[in-house]
Design a protein around this motif. Structure first.
Motif, PDB file in Angstrom:
ATOM      1  N   SER A 110       0.844  -1.197   0.000  1.00 34.87           N
ATOM      2  CA  SER A 110       0.000   0.000   0.000  1.00 34.87           C
ATOM      3  C   SER A 110       0.878   1.244   0.000  1.00 34.87           C
ATOM      4  O   SER A 110       1.767   1.375   0.850  1.00 34.87           O
ATOM      5  N   HIS A 112      -0.130   4.287   0.745  1.00 30.44           N
ATOM      6  CA  HIS A 112      -0.437   5.079   1.936  1.00 30.44           C
ATOM      7  C   HIS A 112       0.269   4.507   3.162  1.00 30.44           C
ATOM      8  O   HIS A 112       0.758   5.252   4.015  1.00 30.44           O
ATOM      9  N   MET A 115       3.914   5.401   2.847  1.00 24.96           N
ATOM     10  CA  MET A 115       4.108   6.812   3.161  1.00 24.96           C
ATOM     11  C   MET A 115       4.153   7.026   4.675  1.00 24.96           C
ATOM     12  O   MET A 115       4.999   7.766   5.189  1.00 24.96           O
ATOM     13  N   TYR A 234      -0.435  14.533  -4.483  1.00 22.59           N
ATOM     14  CA  TYR A 234      -0.678  13.094  -4.569  1.00 22.59           C
ATOM     15  C   TYR A 234      -2.122  12.776  -4.222  1.00 22.59           C
ATOM     16  O   TYR A 234      -2.776  11.969  -4.902  1.00 22.59           O
ATOM     17  N   GLY A 235      -2.616  13.384  -3.137  1.00 20.97           N
ATOM     18  CA  GLY A 235      -3.982  13.091  -2.705  1.00 20.97           C
ATOM     19  C   GLY A 235      -5.003  13.406  -3.784  1.00 20.97           C
ATOM     20  O   GLY A 235      -5.913  12.610  -4.047  1.00 20.97           O
ATOM     21  N   ARG A 238      -4.576  10.893  -6.836  1.00 23.49           N
ATOM     22  CA  ARG A 238      -5.102   9.563  -6.508  1.00 23.49           C
ATOM     23  C   ARG A 238      -6.622   9.591  -6.405  1.00 23.49           C
ATOM     24  O   ARG A 238      -7.306   8.676  -6.886  1.00 23.49           O
ATOM     25  N   LEU A 276      -8.399   7.179   1.979  1.00 25.44           N
ATOM     26  CA  LEU A 276      -7.052   7.350   2.511  1.00 25.44           C
ATOM     27  C   LEU A 276      -6.388   8.612   1.975  1.00 25.44           C
ATOM     28  O   LEU A 276      -5.451   9.130   2.596  1.00 25.44           O
ATOM     29  N   SER A 277      -6.850   9.102   0.832  1.00 29.79           N
ATOM     30  CA  SER A 277      -6.251  10.302   0.241  1.00 29.79           C
ATOM     31  C   SER A 277      -6.779  11.585   0.868  1.00 29.79           C
ATOM     32  O   SER A 277      -6.081  12.601   0.878  1.00 29.79           O
ATOM     33  N   MET A 280      -4.613  13.041   3.554  1.00 28.10           N
ATOM     34  CA  MET A 280      -3.390  13.583   2.964  1.00 28.10           C
ATOM     35  C   MET A 280      -3.623  15.002   2.447  1.00 28.10           C
ATOM     36  O   MET A 280      -2.813  15.904   2.677  1.00 28.10           O
TER      37      MET A 280
END
Length: 295
Positions: A110, A112, A115, A234-235, A238, A276-277, A280
């Motif tokens: 993953s 995330h 990260m 990125y968030g 994605r 999950l984004s 972020m």
């Protein structure tokens, strides 16, 4: 007839070497990790060797410290990526089969989770050596997109993490029964090459923007600025690509064919990747709002 793109005939393995009766293979995905780490390391070294990029001409780290941090970052990527996949995507399966958590060669990482692993490594290393944590985070953020670019290209070569069915002219005919299992599609099923979308947005575009900020806009002189832009960039990338990406099988049911991890009603919802984004993006915005005022 709708135009589609046949999947290129590329083996997931670069080569195989027989040793003592066993075969050891170098796969594109492993090469992507190795190359991403090496290129990212060179990007960080290039930044710390240019004092003009830093406030008062003092880089956040020495070249020797960058090499030491590399080991910590690798541990964060591997441990965080694997545990993130276990906890975020298939906790029930691995709770019933805990021994399989160690079988990383079978796949299942993953971003995330990786990260978070790197973030923890950054915090611990910075505290241990008395470094500016936000500046160290900026360096790691500059290095991350190249790994994302190469990793997504490897996903494409492996014919995994493909997108939802599409009739767009750049739809790709991915091999395998799972990729060709498309409801209401007669004949070959073309899918979004979502891996390439992510490689472009999360890797090439985001990486170019962060390097431009560092080398042309003096962003490294404002600790936390590049990190904030990375989290937001990125968030958002994605979150957008998830609309075209096939959901993980464990989330898809007859009543939830799009695999929403959070259903909002009326056929709408959010995937696990989108859920999950969102933190972020929020964390990145917080950094951009608070850091400049703290200076």
């Amino acid at each position: 007839m709708i135009a589609v793109i046949p999947f290129p005939d590329i083996s997931p393995e670069l080569f195989t070497i027989p040793i003592f009766g066993m075969e050891f293979a170098l796969r594109w995905y492993a090469l992507a990790y190795i190359a991403g780490i090496i290129v990212g390391w060179r990007i960080v070294l290039g930044a710390v060797r240019r004092p003009r990029l830093w406030q008062d001409g003092t880089p956040a780290m020495t070249a020797k410290q960058v090499e030491d941090l590399l080991f910590w970052a690798i541990l964060g990527i591997i441990l965080g990526g694997r545990l993130g996949f276990v906890l975020f995507y298939q906790p029930g399966h691995y709770l019933a089969h805990p021994a399989q958590i160690l079988k990383v060669w079978q796949g299942g990482m993953s971003f995330h989770g990786g990260m978070l692993g790197v973030l923890i490594a950054c915090v611990l290393y910075s505290l241990r050596h008395g470094l500016r944590m936000l500046s160290v985070g900026d360096l790691l953020s500059m290095a991350a997109p190249v790994g994302l670019l190469l990793g997504r290209l490897a996903n494409f070569i492996n014919a995994e993490l493909w997108g939802r069915p599409t009739d767009l002219p750049w739809g790709v005919i991915f091999p395998g029964a799972a990729a060709q299992d498309c409801p209401d599609v007669i004949g070959l099923c073309a899918r979004h090459p979502s891996q390439l979308y992510e490689a472009l947005l999360e890797g090439l575009v985001l990486g170019a923007v962060l390097l431009w900020l560092a080398y042309r806009r003096g962003a490294l002189k404002r600790p936390g600025w590049i990190s904030g832009c990375f989290f937001i960039g990125y968030g958002l990338a994605r979150f957008i690509v998830e609309f075209a990406r096939q959901a993980d099988a464990q989330f898809m049911t007859l009543g939830n064919p799009l695999g929403h991890a959070l259903e909002l009603g009326g056929g709408y919802g959010l995937s696990m990747g989108q859920l999950l984004s969102l933190p972020m993006i929020g964390f990145g915005i917080l950094l951009l709002l608070i850091i400049p005022k703290a200076r």
